[in-house]
Design an enzyme around this catalytic site. Structure first.
Site, PDB file in Angstrom:
ATOM      1  N   GLY A  24       1.003  -1.117  -0.056  1.00  0.00           N
ATOM      2  CA  GLY A  24       0.095   0.009   0.067  1.00  0.00           C
ATOM      3  C   GLY A  24       0.818   1.165  -0.021  1.00  0.00           C
ATOM      4  O   GLY A  24       0.419   2.358   0.539  1.00  0.00           O
ATOM      5  N   ASP A  47      -3.393  -7.328  -5.462  1.00  0.00           N
ATOM      6  CA  ASP A  47      -4.741  -7.251  -4.566  1.00  0.00           C
ATOM      7  C   ASP A  47      -4.181  -8.173  -3.354  1.00  0.00           C
ATOM      8  O   ASP A  47      -4.133  -9.362  -3.566  1.00  0.00           O
ATOM      9  CB  ASP A  47      -5.916  -7.914  -5.231  1.00  0.00           C
ATOM     10  CG  ASP A  47      -7.160  -7.474  -4.461  1.00  0.00           C
ATOM     11  OD1 ASP A  47      -6.973  -7.474  -3.270  1.00  0.00           O
ATOM     12  OD2 ASP A  47      -8.213  -8.023  -5.047  1.00  0.00           O
ATOM     13  N   ASN A  61       1.422  -2.552   5.483  1.00  0.00           N
ATOM     14  CA  ASN A  61       0.765  -1.259   5.604  1.00  0.00           C
ATOM     15  C   ASN A  61      -0.669  -1.522   5.162  1.00  0.00           C
ATOM     16  O   ASN A  61      -1.388  -0.982   5.575  1.00  0.00           O
ATOM     17  CB  ASN A  61       1.420  -0.028   4.999  1.00  0.00           C
ATOM     18  CG  ASN A  61       0.774   1.092   4.913  1.00  0.00           C
ATOM     19  OD1 ASN A  61       0.303   1.897   6.323  1.00  0.00           O
ATOM     20  ND2 ASN A  61       0.263   1.360   3.681  1.00  0.00           N
ATOM     21  N   SER A 104      -3.213  -0.285  14.647  1.00  0.00           N
ATOM     22  CA  SER A 104      -4.050   0.994  14.972  1.00  0.00           C
ATOM     23  C   SER A 104      -4.511   0.993  16.322  1.00  0.00           C
ATOM     24  O   SER A 104      -4.297  -0.161  17.150  1.00  0.00           O
ATOM     25  CB  SER A 104      -5.452   0.977  13.917  1.00  0.00           C
ATOM     26  OG  SER A 104      -6.243   1.807  14.360  1.00  0.00           O
ATOM     27  N   SER A 134      -7.200   1.474  17.447  1.00  0.00           N
ATOM     28  CA  SER A 134      -8.359   0.618  17.128  1.00  0.00           C
ATOM     29  C   SER A 134      -8.275  -0.833  17.603  1.00  0.00           C
ATOM     30  O   SER A 134      -9.297  -1.243  17.845  1.00  0.00           O
ATOM     31  CB  SER A 134      -9.032   0.669  15.755  1.00  0.00           C
ATOM     32  OG  SER A 134      -9.334   2.039  15.562  1.00  0.00           O
ATOM     33  N   TYR A 167     -12.896  -4.107  11.515  1.00  0.00           N
ATOM     34  CA  TYR A 167     -11.555  -3.594  11.263  1.00  0.00           C
ATOM     35  C   TYR A 167     -10.789  -3.788  12.432  1.00  0.00           C
ATOM     36  O   TYR A 167      -9.650  -4.054  12.565  1.00  0.00           O
ATOM     37  CB  TYR A 167     -11.737  -2.368  10.881  1.00  0.00           C
ATOM     38  CG  TYR A 167     -10.349  -1.446  10.789  1.00  0.00           C
ATOM     39  CD1 TYR A 167      -9.690  -1.157   9.559  1.00  0.00           C
ATOM     40  CD2 TYR A 167     -10.127  -0.504  11.813  1.00  0.00           C
ATOM     41  CE1 TYR A 167      -8.598  -0.587   9.474  1.00  0.00           C
ATOM     42  CE2 TYR A 167      -8.941   0.240  11.765  1.00  0.00           C
ATOM     43  CZ  TYR A 167      -8.341   0.339  10.538  1.00  0.00           C
ATOM     44  OH  TYR A 167      -7.228   0.844  10.495  1.00  0.00           O
ATOM     45  N   LYS A 226      -7.114  -5.580  13.082  1.00  0.00           N
ATOM     46  CA  LYS A 226      -5.826  -4.984  13.834  1.00  0.00           C
ATOM     47  C   LYS A 226      -5.564  -5.490  15.240  1.00  0.00           C
ATOM     48  O   LYS A 226      -4.419  -5.594  15.373  1.00  0.00           O
ATOM     49  CB  LYS A 226      -6.340  -3.298  13.762  1.00  0.00           C
ATOM     50  CG  LYS A 226      -6.469  -2.679  12.620  1.00  0.00           C
ATOM     51  CD  LYS A 226      -5.101  -2.694  11.560  1.00  0.00           C
ATOM     52  CE  LYS A 226      -5.016  -2.019  10.332  1.00  0.00           C
ATOM     53  NZ  LYS A 226      -4.024  -2.018   9.708  1.00  0.00           N
ATOM     54  N   ASN A 241      -9.544   7.549   3.769  1.00  0.00           N
ATOM     55  CA  ASN A 241     -10.670   8.070   4.354  1.00  0.00           C
ATOM     56  C   ASN A 241     -11.039   9.372   4.221  1.00  0.00           C
ATOM     57  O   ASN A 241     -11.710  10.064   4.876  1.00  0.00           O
ATOM     58  CB  ASN A 241     -10.260   7.698   5.924  1.00  0.00           C
ATOM     59  CG  ASN A 241      -9.125   8.557   6.488  1.00  0.00           C
ATOM     60  OD1 ASN A 241      -8.746   9.556   6.051  1.00  0.00           O
ATOM     61  ND2 ASN A 241      -8.341   8.347   7.490  1.00  0.00           N
TER      62      ASN A 241
END
Length: 253
Positions: free
Chosen positions: A13, A64, A91, A144, A146, A157, A161, A195
């Protein structure tokens, strides 16, 4: 400058956002970079040209991460282009903001495949090549906050993570005898192309979330670059299984 001279890195990424910020910082420090992009060939070409301006080799692959063959293909292509890869930055990630009760099995599988399965087996392929060569290396997983801090409409998500953060610990323990270090960077709220719909199209929500950041603003892709350079360099030689939180202080409150 030159803290990563002679290193060869793969950054997934890497054409946009956090990945591009890290790839650029690596190139400035003398590291050759092979990066992936999902489908944005124009951004990938632009990024590669920018990296080469620092006098390093830079190549890319449109890939992908949901493809089961992606880990092996990426390592094969990167090795052919640059030689033995000794730094890996996991990443690439995907995210759909969906209320928990509305998340479909298809959405769940997509997020878990790209965010956890892909880095799991890419790290495996990376480490196997280093072990065969008797060479050390560094893996940097972009997780993250998160992973440990609940946020609405992101349960799938967050699970991915949290799994990535645990992968860091498990892989760090098992790969330490080979001199392969594995660490995590955990960003807080960061404005990226991925985002953009949030911070550009719904600034009220973005502003509300930003109020919880003690340093007063969301992160930028470049804010993570210093931590990544540190983890890729000899300066972190006695660090593995760790997590560097880069979040403007969000986790402190």
């Amino acid at each position: 400058m030159g803290r990563l001279s002679g290193r060869r890195a793969v950054v997934t990424g890497g054409a946009n956002g956090v990945g591009r910020g890290i790839a650029t910082a690596f190139a400035r420090e003398g590291c050759d970079v092979f990066f992936t992009a999902l489908s944005d060939a124009s951004a990938a070409r632009e990024t590669a040209a920018e990296l080469r301006e620092h006098g390093v080799r830079a190549e890319y692959l449109l890939l992908d991460g949901a493809d089961p063959a992606a880990p092996g293909r990426l390592m094969d292509e990167a090795t052919r282009a640059l030689g033995l890869i000794d730094v890996l930055v996991n990443n690439a990630a995907t995210l759909t903001r969906t209320a928990y009760l509305d998340i479909t099995p298809e959405q769940y599988d997509q997020v878990m495949t790209v965010n956890l399965r892909f880095p799991f087996f890419l790290t495996q392929a990376f480490a196997a090549r280093l072990r065969a060569a008797g060479a050390p290396g560094s893996v940097i997983n972009i997780s993250s906050i998160s992973a440990t801090k609940a946020v609405s409409a992101m349960a799938h998500y967050q699970c991915s993570k949290a799994g990535l953060s645990m992968l860091t610990r498990g892989a760090a323990y098992e790969l330490a005898p080979d001199g392969i270090r594995v660490n995590t960077i955990s960003p807080g709220l960061t404005a990226t192309k991925a985002n953009a719909a949030q911070w550009r199209d719904d600034p009220g929500v973005w502003h509300e979330r930003s109020k919880d950041i003690p340093l007063g603003r969301p992160g930028r892709p470049g804010d993570l670059a210093g931590a990544a350079v540190f983890l890729a360099s000899a300066e972190s030689a006695w660090m593995t299984g760790g997590d560097i939180v880069v979040d403007g202080g969000s986790a402190a409150v």
